[in-house]
Design a protein around this motif. Structure first.
Motif, PDB file in Angstrom:
ATOM      1  N   SER A  17       8.586  18.428  25.963  1.00 48.29           N
ATOM      2  CA  SER A  17       9.546  19.434  25.512  1.00 48.29           C
ATOM      3  C   SER A  17      10.486  19.909  26.599  1.00 48.29           C
ATOM      4  O   SER A  17      11.185  20.882  26.430  1.00 48.29           O
ATOM      5  N   PHE A  18      10.478  19.274  27.721  1.00 45.52           N
ATOM      6  CA  PHE A  18      11.422  19.660  28.756  1.00 45.52           C
ATOM      7  C   PHE A  18      11.686  18.454  29.642  1.00 45.52           C
ATOM      8  O   PHE A  18      10.996  17.452  29.580  1.00 45.52           O
ATOM      9  N   GLY A  19      12.710  18.552  30.437  1.00 48.37           N
ATOM     10  CA  GLY A  19      13.033  17.441  31.321  1.00 48.37           C
ATOM     11  C   GLY A  19      13.799  17.925  32.533  1.00 48.37           C
ATOM     12  O   GLY A  19      14.311  19.040  32.557  1.00 48.37           O
ATOM     13  N   TYR A  20      13.825  17.100  33.538  1.00 56.32           N
ATOM     14  CA  TYR A  20      14.579  17.380  34.754  1.00 56.32           C
ATOM     15  C   TYR A  20      15.610  16.279  34.923  1.00 56.32           C
ATOM     16  O   TYR A  20      15.309  15.107  34.747  1.00 56.32           O
ATOM     17  N   VAL A  21      16.809  16.674  35.269  1.00 57.39           N
ATOM     18  CA  VAL A  21      17.866  15.708  35.535  1.00 57.39           C
ATOM     19  C   VAL A  21      18.419  16.021  36.915  1.00 57.39           C
ATOM     20  O   VAL A  21      18.772  17.164  37.199  1.00 57.39           O
ATOM     21  N   GLN A  22      18.483  15.012  37.762  1.00 60.31           N
ATOM     22  CA  GLN A  22      19.021  15.210  39.096  1.00 60.31           C
ATOM     23  C   GLN A  22      20.430  14.629  39.137  1.00 60.31           C
ATOM     24  O   GLN A  22      20.654  13.489  38.720  1.00 60.31           O
ATOM     25  N   PHE A  23      21.370  15.403  39.634  1.00 60.03           N
ATOM     26  CA  PHE A  23      22.763  14.989  39.693  1.00 60.03           C
ATOM     27  C   PHE A  23      23.161  14.679  41.129  1.00 60.03           C
ATOM     28  O   PHE A  23      22.522  15.126  42.079  1.00 60.03           O
ATOM     29  N   GLU A  24      24.233  13.938  41.269  1.00 62.31           N
ATOM     30  CA  GLU A  24      24.757  13.580  42.587  1.00 62.31           C
ATOM     31  C   GLU A  24      25.279  14.798  43.344  1.00 62.31           C
ATOM     32  O   GLU A  24      25.190  14.853  44.554  1.00 62.31           O
ATOM     33  N   ASN A  25      25.833  15.764  42.577  1.00 65.64           N
ATOM     34  CA  ASN A  25      26.400  16.940  43.235  1.00 65.64           C
ATOM     35  C   ASN A  25      26.333  18.145  42.303  1.00 65.64           C
ATOM     36  O   ASN A  25      26.061  18.021  41.112  1.00 65.64           O
ATOM     37  N   VAL A  26      26.614  19.311  42.849  1.00 63.73           N
ATOM     38  CA  VAL A  26      26.529  20.562  42.101  1.00 63.73           C
ATOM     39  C   VAL A  26      27.562  20.607  40.980  1.00 63.73           C
ATOM     40  O   VAL A  26      27.291  21.129  39.894  1.00 63.73           O
ATOM     41  N   GLU A  27      28.730  20.046  41.208  1.00 61.45           N
ATOM     42  CA  GLU A  27      29.781  20.072  40.185  1.00 61.45           C
ATOM     43  C   GLU A  27      29.329  19.345  38.919  1.00 61.45           C
ATOM     44  O   GLU A  27      29.589  19.805  37.807  1.00 61.45           O
ATOM     45  N   GLN A  28      28.654  18.204  39.063  1.00 60.41           N
ATOM     46  CA  GLN A  28      28.145  17.475  37.894  1.00 60.41           C
ATOM     47  C   GLN A  28      27.087  18.293  37.166  1.00 60.41           C
ATOM     48  O   GLN A  28      27.070  18.345  35.936  1.00 60.41           O
ATOM     49  N   ALA A  29      26.218  18.931  37.917  1.00 59.30           N
ATOM     50  CA  ALA A  29      25.176  19.757  37.310  1.00 59.30           C
ATOM     51  C   ALA A  29      25.791  20.922  36.551  1.00 59.30           C
ATOM     52  O   ALA A  29      25.402  21.226  35.415  1.00 59.30           O
ATOM     53  N   LYS A  30      26.769  21.576  37.163  1.00 57.59           N
ATOM     54  CA  LYS A  30      27.436  22.706  36.528  1.00 57.59           C
ATOM     55  C   LYS A  30      28.130  22.275  35.236  1.00 57.59           C
ATOM     56  O   LYS A  30      28.044  22.966  34.217  1.00 57.59           O
ATOM     57  N   ALA A  31      28.774  21.119  35.266  1.00 58.92           N
ATOM     58  CA  ALA A  31      29.458  20.613  34.067  1.00 58.92           C
ATOM     59  C   ALA A  31      28.452  20.326  32.953  1.00 58.92           C
ATOM     60  O   ALA A  31      28.714  20.614  31.779  1.00 58.92           O
ATOM     61  N   ALA A  32      27.296  19.774  33.302  1.00 58.32           N
ATOM     62  CA  ALA A  32      26.262  19.482  32.300  1.00 58.32           C
ATOM     63  C   ALA A  32      25.731  20.773  31.685  1.00 58.32           C
ATOM     64  O   ALA A  32      25.526  20.854  30.468  1.00 58.32           O
ATOM     65  N   ILE A  33      25.510  21.779  32.510  1.00 58.47           N
ATOM     66  CA  ILE A  33      25.032  23.063  31.997  1.00 58.47           C
ATOM     67  C   ILE A  33      26.054  23.659  31.043  1.00 58.47           C
ATOM     68  O   ILE A  33      25.717  24.104  29.939  1.00 58.47           O
ATOM     69  N   GLU A  34      27.324  23.662  31.451  1.00 63.98           N
ATOM     70  CA  GLU A  34      28.374  24.228  30.603  1.00 63.98           C
ATOM     71  C   GLU A  34      28.504  23.468  29.285  1.00 63.98           C
ATOM     72  O   GLU A  34      28.732  24.062  28.238  1.00 63.98           O
ATOM     73  N   ALA A  35      28.309  22.151  29.316  1.00 65.19           N
ATOM     74  CA  ALA A  35      28.479  21.337  28.115  1.00 65.19           C
ATOM     75  C   ALA A  35      27.271  21.365  27.184  1.00 65.19           C
ATOM     76  O   ALA A  35      27.419  21.267  25.965  1.00 65.19           O
ATOM     77  N   LYS A  36      26.075  21.512  27.728  1.00 63.06           N
ATOM     78  CA  LYS A  36      24.866  21.334  26.909  1.00 63.06           C
ATOM     79  C   LYS A  36      24.029  22.577  26.662  1.00 63.06           C
ATOM     80  O   LYS A  36      23.201  22.592  25.760  1.00 63.06           O
ATOM     81  N   HIS A  37      24.228  23.644  27.449  1.00 61.70           N
ATOM     82  CA  HIS A  37      23.418  24.850  27.274  1.00 61.70           C
ATOM     83  C   HIS A  37      23.617  25.427  25.877  1.00 61.70           C
ATOM     84  O   HIS A  37      24.736  25.547  25.397  1.00 61.70           O
ATOM     85  N   GLU A  38      22.506  25.743  25.207  1.00 56.89           N
ATOM     86  CA  GLU A  38      22.501  26.340  23.867  1.00 56.89           C
ATOM     87  C   GLU A  38      22.960  25.369  22.769  1.00 56.89           C
ATOM     88  O   GLU A  38      23.256  25.803  21.661  1.00 56.89           O
ATOM     89  N   THR A  39      23.006  24.077  23.050  1.00 57.49           N
ATOM     90  CA  THR A  39      23.355  23.111  22.005  1.00 57.49           C
ATOM     91  C   THR A  39      22.075  22.596  21.349  1.00 57.49           C
ATOM     92  O   THR A  39      20.975  22.801  21.853  1.00 57.49           O
ATOM     93  N   GLN A  40      22.237  21.917  20.215  1.00 55.45           N
ATOM     94  CA  GLN A  40      21.099  21.383  19.471  1.00 55.45           C
ATOM     95  C   GLN A  40      20.827  19.932  19.863  1.00 55.45           C
ATOM     96  O   GLN A  40      21.757  19.150  20.051  1.00 55.45           O
TER      97      GLN A  40
END
Length: 147
Positions: free
Chosen positions: A9-32
């Motif tokens: 029920s959970f996962g970890y994703v490692q990104f190359e840089n903080v900008e990629q991580a931030k973009a993923a959070i903004e795009a996917k947080h609270e989505t289904q």
């Protein structure tokens, strides 16, 4: 993205840089995703220094494998003395285990011995994560930045 470790029920994703991580959070947080709402955020760094709460008569046992049976749970507690009750948390919506349990002991000394017996045990390739449960009748101790 360099790697992904996905667990039930959970996962970890490692990104190359903080900008990629931030973009993923903004795009996917609270989505289904597959009918479930995703909470996407940065992983909090934790150190495993043992229990975080002061000793209590109830233990929190986390990181339980979802495939654990009642027999497996009984075997886990076979050599632990003075256990009054073990409650596995169940998801009300799905009826499936949530991956953690609480064990009540007759006294605090038995809970401390139970903690020592179970701490670091591995079940189905997963290392148990233990802590003492805080008593609902007593105020929780504030956590400091060093916890």
């Amino acid at each position: 993205m360099t790697s992904a470790n996905i667990r039930s029920s959970f996962g970890y994703v490692q990104f190359e840089n903080v900008e990629q991580a931030k973009a993923a959070i903004e795009a996917k947080h609270e989505t289904q995703f597959e009918g479930r709402r995703m909470i996407v955020n940065y992983m909090a760094k934790r150190t495993n220094t043992g229990a975080r709460n002061p000793p209590a008569k109830t233990l929190f046992i986390g990181n339980l494998a979802f495939e654990m049976s009642d027999k497996d749970l009984n075997n886990l507690f076979r050599d632990v003395r003075n256990v009054v009750d073990v409650r596995v948390a169940i998801d009300r919506r799905t009826g499936q285990p949530r991956g953690f349990a609480h064990a009540d002991f007759t006294d605090m000394e038995s809970a401390v011995k139970g903690f020592e017996a179970l701490n670091g045990k591995e079940v189905y390739g997963r290392t148990l994560r233990l802590d003492y449960s805080s008593d609902a009748r007593e105020p929780r101790r504030p956590r400091s930045d060093s916890d």
